[in-house]
Design a protein around this motif. Structure first.
Motif, PDB file in Angstrom:
ATOM      1  N   ILE A  54       0.857  -1.184   0.049  1.00  0.00           N
ATOM      2  CA  ILE A  54       0.034  -0.169   0.039  1.00  0.00           C
ATOM      3  C   ILE A  54       0.832   1.159  -0.080  1.00  0.00           C
ATOM      4  O   ILE A  54       0.872   2.128  -0.927  1.00  0.00           O
ATOM      5  CB  ILE A  54      -1.033   0.006   1.206  1.00  0.00           C
ATOM      6  N   ILE A  55       1.798   1.451   1.009  1.00  0.00           N
ATOM      7  CA  ILE A  55       2.523   2.616   1.231  1.00  0.00           C
ATOM      8  C   ILE A  55       3.755   2.813   0.381  1.00  0.00           C
ATOM      9  O   ILE A  55       4.327   3.802   0.104  1.00  0.00           O
ATOM     10  CB  ILE A  55       2.650   3.168   2.660  1.00  0.00           C
ATOM     11  N   GLY A  56       4.358   1.439  -0.139  1.00  0.00           N
ATOM     12  CA  GLY A  56       5.396   1.645  -0.836  1.00  0.00           C
ATOM     13  C   GLY A  56       6.659   1.903   0.015  1.00  0.00           C
ATOM     14  O   GLY A  56       6.709   1.271   1.166  1.00  0.00           O
ATOM     15  N   ASN A  57       7.264   2.956  -0.353  1.00  0.00           N
ATOM     16  CA  ASN A  57       8.523   3.376   0.222  1.00  0.00           C
ATOM     17  C   ASN A  57       8.212   4.961   1.084  1.00  0.00           C
ATOM     18  O   ASN A  57       9.160   5.611   1.329  1.00  0.00           O
ATOM     19  CB  ASN A  57       9.728   3.353  -0.506  1.00  0.00           C
ATOM     20  N   LEU A  58       6.773   5.258   0.907  1.00  0.00           N
ATOM     21  CA  LEU A  58       6.731   6.263   1.693  1.00  0.00           C
ATOM     22  C   LEU A  58       7.169   6.675   2.993  1.00  0.00           C
ATOM     23  O   LEU A  58       7.408   7.653   3.440  1.00  0.00           O
ATOM     24  CB  LEU A  58       5.189   6.644   1.720  1.00  0.00           C
ATOM     25  N   ASN A  59       7.113   5.484   3.677  1.00  0.00           N
ATOM     26  CA  ASN A  59       7.742   5.359   5.272  1.00  0.00           C
ATOM     27  C   ASN A  59       9.131   6.058   5.429  1.00  0.00           C
ATOM     28  O   ASN A  59       9.533   6.535   6.202  1.00  0.00           O
ATOM     29  CB  ASN A  59       7.737   4.088   5.737  1.00  0.00           C
ATOM     30  N   LEU A  60       9.821   6.091   4.027  1.00  0.00           N
ATOM     31  CA  LEU A  60      11.212   6.611   4.106  1.00  0.00           C
ATOM     32  C   LEU A  60      11.468   7.967   3.713  1.00  0.00           C
ATOM     33  O   LEU A  60      12.608   8.260   3.691  1.00  0.00           O
ATOM     34  CB  LEU A  60      12.026   5.403   2.994  1.00  0.00           C
ATOM     35  N   ILE A  61      10.487   8.457   3.385  1.00  0.00           N
ATOM     36  CA  ILE A  61      10.385   9.849   2.935  1.00  0.00           C
ATOM     37  C   ILE A  61      10.068  10.942   4.175  1.00  0.00           C
ATOM     38  O   ILE A  61       8.950  10.843   4.614  1.00  0.00           O
ATOM     39  CB  ILE A  61       9.385  10.122   1.936  1.00  0.00           C
ATOM     40  N   SER A  68      16.086  13.095   2.107  1.00  0.00           N
ATOM     41  CA  SER A  68      15.553  11.481   2.479  1.00  0.00           C
ATOM     42  C   SER A  68      16.167  10.658   1.056  1.00  0.00           C
ATOM     43  O   SER A  68      16.771   9.671   1.343  1.00  0.00           O
ATOM     44  CB  SER A  68      14.232  11.511   2.540  1.00  0.00           C
ATOM     45  N   ILE A  69      15.684  11.006   0.031  1.00  0.00           N
ATOM     46  CA  ILE A  69      16.149  10.291  -1.281  1.00  0.00           C
ATOM     47  C   ILE A  69      17.657  10.651  -1.369  1.00  0.00           C
ATOM     48  O   ILE A  69      18.137   9.349  -2.100  1.00  0.00           O
ATOM     49  CB  ILE A  69      15.360  11.043  -2.426  1.00  0.00           C
ATOM     50  N   HIS A  70      18.238  11.598  -0.999  1.00  0.00           N
ATOM     51  CA  HIS A  70      19.749  11.537  -1.112  1.00  0.00           C
ATOM     52  C   HIS A  70      20.540  10.499  -0.509  1.00  0.00           C
ATOM     53  O   HIS A  70      21.378   9.981  -0.887  1.00  0.00           O
ATOM     54  CB  HIS A  70      20.346  13.081  -0.764  1.00  0.00           C
ATOM     55  N   LEU A  79      21.197   5.546  -9.650  1.00  0.00           N
ATOM     56  CA  LEU A  79      20.179   5.150 -10.325  1.00  0.00           C
ATOM     57  C   LEU A  79      19.253   4.186  -9.633  1.00  0.00           C
ATOM     58  O   LEU A  79      19.835   3.273  -9.275  1.00  0.00           O
ATOM     59  CB  LEU A  79      20.230   4.701 -11.791  1.00  0.00           C
ATOM     60  N   MET A  80      18.046   4.790  -9.101  1.00  0.00           N
ATOM     61  CA  MET A  80      17.531   4.088  -7.950  1.00  0.00           C
ATOM     62  C   MET A  80      15.894   3.941  -8.138  1.00  0.00           C
ATOM     63  O   MET A  80      15.323   5.016  -8.584  1.00  0.00           O
ATOM     64  CB  MET A  80      17.576   4.752  -6.537  1.00  0.00           C
ATOM     65  N   GLN A  81      15.550   2.549  -7.834  1.00  0.00           N
ATOM     66  CA  GLN A  81      13.934   2.580  -7.933  1.00  0.00           C
ATOM     67  C   GLN A  81      13.248   2.606  -6.674  1.00  0.00           C
ATOM     68  O   GLN A  81      13.749   2.217  -5.621  1.00  0.00           O
ATOM     69  CB  GLN A  81      13.526   1.156  -8.514  1.00  0.00           C
ATOM     70  N   LEU A  82      12.101   3.478  -6.722  1.00  0.00           N
ATOM     71  CA  LEU A  82      11.147   3.783  -5.344  1.00  0.00           C
ATOM     72  C   LEU A  82       9.731   3.368  -5.807  1.00  0.00           C
ATOM     73  O   LEU A  82       9.549   3.566  -7.061  1.00  0.00           O
ATOM     74  CB  LEU A  82      11.215   5.041  -4.872  1.00  0.00           C
ATOM     75  N   ARG A  83       9.092   2.916  -4.739  1.00  0.00           N
ATOM     76  CA  ARG A  83       7.564   3.053  -5.077  1.00  0.00           C
ATOM     77  C   ARG A  83       7.095   3.722  -4.033  1.00  0.00           C
ATOM     78  O   ARG A  83       7.199   3.534  -2.831  1.00  0.00           O
ATOM     79  CB  ARG A  83       7.122   1.545  -5.100  1.00  0.00           C
ATOM     80  N   LEU A  84       6.440   4.776  -4.621  1.00  0.00           N
ATOM     81  CA  LEU A  84       5.942   5.838  -3.512  1.00  0.00           C
ATOM     82  C   LEU A  84       4.120   5.489  -3.583  1.00  0.00           C
ATOM     83  O   LEU A  84       3.744   5.928  -4.437  1.00  0.00           O
ATOM     84  CB  LEU A  84       5.938   7.048  -3.967  1.00  0.00           C
ATOM     85  N   GLY A  85       3.885   4.789  -2.589  1.00  0.00           N
ATOM     86  CA  GLY A  85       2.426   4.328  -2.477  1.00  0.00           C
ATOM     87  C   GLY A  85       2.200   3.395  -3.837  1.00  0.00           C
ATOM     88  O   GLY A  85       2.945   2.381  -3.943  1.00  0.00           O
ATOM     89  N   SER A  86       1.230   3.708  -4.773  1.00  0.00           N
ATOM     90  CA  SER A  86       1.264   2.796  -6.112  1.00  0.00           C
ATOM     91  C   SER A  86       2.130   3.376  -7.083  1.00  0.00           C
ATOM     92  O   SER A  86       1.971   2.723  -8.239  1.00  0.00           O
ATOM     93  CB  SER A  86      -0.075   2.811  -6.381  1.00  0.00           C
TER      94      SER A  86
END
Length: 495
Positions: A54-61, A68-70, A79-86
């Motif tokens: 559900i939240i993907g990686n939003l907990n890391l932001i 945070s992304i840095h 080059l990095m892949q995230l999933r923010l929510g959906s």
């Protein structure tokens, strides 16, 4: 008071109950969505943290997403892949990755995601910043290049920049000897320039003899402040769309209110311009950018016809884009110089040698001020006004550095990370303008280690105006006044 507290508690409980039910619904739907997606093609995606349901990686932001992304990029690579929510997201955090996304494969990544801010405040994606890549966007950029920001047009408005810088200097002179909040003066300078150039008059002060505006100067400043807050807001509904209707943070409500206020103001501006055009008839001469834009709405030869909303959307972009970046950059530059008095002394010496002591700095002096130019470049490296460029969206499947980026992926270029890359910069945390003395690295979108205005098809079209305002303003601030920190404040307490 007790009754009010009970009422507030009831409202909070109701809100949390709604959120809980929404998350419960998501927990029920998630296995179904996962099952449905099993048959899809598996991509060789870039590395990144494992997403939660559900939240993907939003907990890391955190509160400052670029930082945070840095930190995540330091772990997973440039080059990095995230999933923010959906929402699938790819982050480029190096000059090499920025070049791929913004130049080498610019066309594949030239679209924009459809966020709430662009729907509610950009006339349903019809401006320049947020419009989908296609005929409308290409035409709007051509209009900017040929009609609004041509060398001839910029030169014709030099007197406006002259006058507004002089106004700021006079106001500061009246405050000489006192502690000032510099931002109060810096905000009105670019806003005064851009409102006169775009709209034909200043809306940051009451003008004697001018017709009453649809919005007061105080309201105008207030709505501009709200625009910048909402542009930088991390709206949860953009990343978890089925929660969008809840407007959990209240951002969408604020966007709609801000947009309605701005639209009412722009309607008034267009009405005033149309009336002047009607009264002057054949004697009409364009005096500002709205005068240039408005007739284009009646041009039947355009590839994509412009309507009244299109004109308002582009006008709004010009105002917003030309205001915040100069003020932020100048403020950071002065802050850094106050922390580095030896740099301030050298900058003052250069100005005295080139300009002398008996006049103000003009735009003709700027090419002969390399030390000042280096100060601005180093400021934009360390304190980029836009830490992450406005998001791009992949229009098609693409291969980047051996990984696959599916169509529909949101792409962020983290300029803040690039400015702190030890591969590119010695002692990247230090303010060292010497790195730009004699350097050919520029800010015009061709050197990917320094991208305050972006690059490629989505580069800020008004960057030349911003550069002129910033350089001229900073030069005269340093040349016209002696600066020091307030009593009791030492440079170690600075930003």
């Amino acid at each position: 008071m007790a009754k009010l507290n009970r009422s507030l508690n009831t409202m909070e409980l109701a809100a949390w109950a709604t959120i809980f039910l929404a998350l419960l619904l998501g927990a029920v739907l998630f296995p179904l969505i996962t099952f449905h997606s099993r048959g899809r093609r598996a991509y060789n995606l870039p590395p990144g943290p494992k997403p939660w349901p559900i939240i993907g990686n939003l907990n890391l932001i955190g509160e400052l997403p670029h930082r945070s992304i840095h930190e995540l990029s330091k772990r997973y690579g440039p080059l990095m892949q995230l999933r923010l929510g959906s929402v699938p997201v790819v982050v480029g955090a190096s000059a090499e990755m920025a070049k791929i996304f913004l130049k080498t494969k610019d066309e594949a990544f030239s679209d924009r995601p459809r966020f709430a801010i662009s729907k509610h405040s950009a006339y349903n994606y019809s401006d320049i910043l947020w419009s989908p890549y296609g005929p409308h966007h290409r035409q709007a950029r051509r209009i900017c290049a040929a009609e609004l920001f041509s060398a001839k047009r910029l030169e014709s408005f030099e007197h406006v920049r002259d006058e507004e810088v002089l106004v700021m200097l006079r106001h500061l002179h009246q405050a000489s000897g006192r502690t000032v909040r510099l931002r109060d003066y810096l905000q009105t300078l670019p806003l005064g320039v851009i409102s006169r150039v775009v709209l034909g008059r200043k809306y940051v002060v009451e003008e004697e003899g001018a017709s009453p505006p649809a919005i007061t100067p105080a309201e105008f400043m207030e709505v501009m402040d709200e625009v910048f807050v909402l542009l930088g807001a991390f709206n949860i509904g953009d990343f978890i769309p089925w929660l969008d209707w809840l407007d959990l943070q209240g951002y969408v409500r604020r966007m709609k209110k801000m947009s309605a206020t701005f639209d009412s103001f722009l309607e008034h501006v267009l009405d005033v311009h149309n009336e002047r055009r009607r009264l002057e008839g054949d004697r009409f001469v364009a005096k500002d950018m709205v005068d240039v834009l408005r007739p284009l709405a009646d041009d039947t030869d355009l590839e994509v016809p412009l309507n009244r909303d299109s004109v308002k959307a582009i006008t709004q972009d010009l105002i917003v884009g030309g205001t915040d970046t100069p003020a932020n950059t100048i403020e950071w530059a002065v802050s850094e110089l106050l922390k580095n008095p030896e740099i301030l002394a050298k900058a003052t010496e250069e100005l005295n040698d080139v300009v002398g002591l008996d006049r103000l700095v003009t735009e003709g002096d700027l090419p002969r001020l390399p030390y000042l130019e280096a100060i601005l470049k180093e400021t934009m490296r360390v304190h980029s006004a836009v830490p992450m460029l406005a998001p791009h969206l992949s229009r098609e499947d693409a291969s980047v550095d051996g990984y696959e980026i599916p169509a529909g992926t949101t792409v962020f270029v983290n300029v803040w990370s690039i400015g702190r890359d030890p591969v590119l910069w010695d002692a990247p945390q230090e303010f060292m303008l010497e790195r730009f003395l004699g350097s050919k690295v520029d800010v015009r979108g061709q050197d990917f280690e320094l991208l305050p205005f972006g690059s490629g098809r989505r580069m800020c079209p008004g960057f030349k105006v911003a550069l002129k305002v910033m350089a001229r303003s900073l030069a005269n601030l340093l040349h016209g006044f002696v600066w020091r920190l307030p009593d009791g404040v030492c440079k170690e307490n600075g930003p």
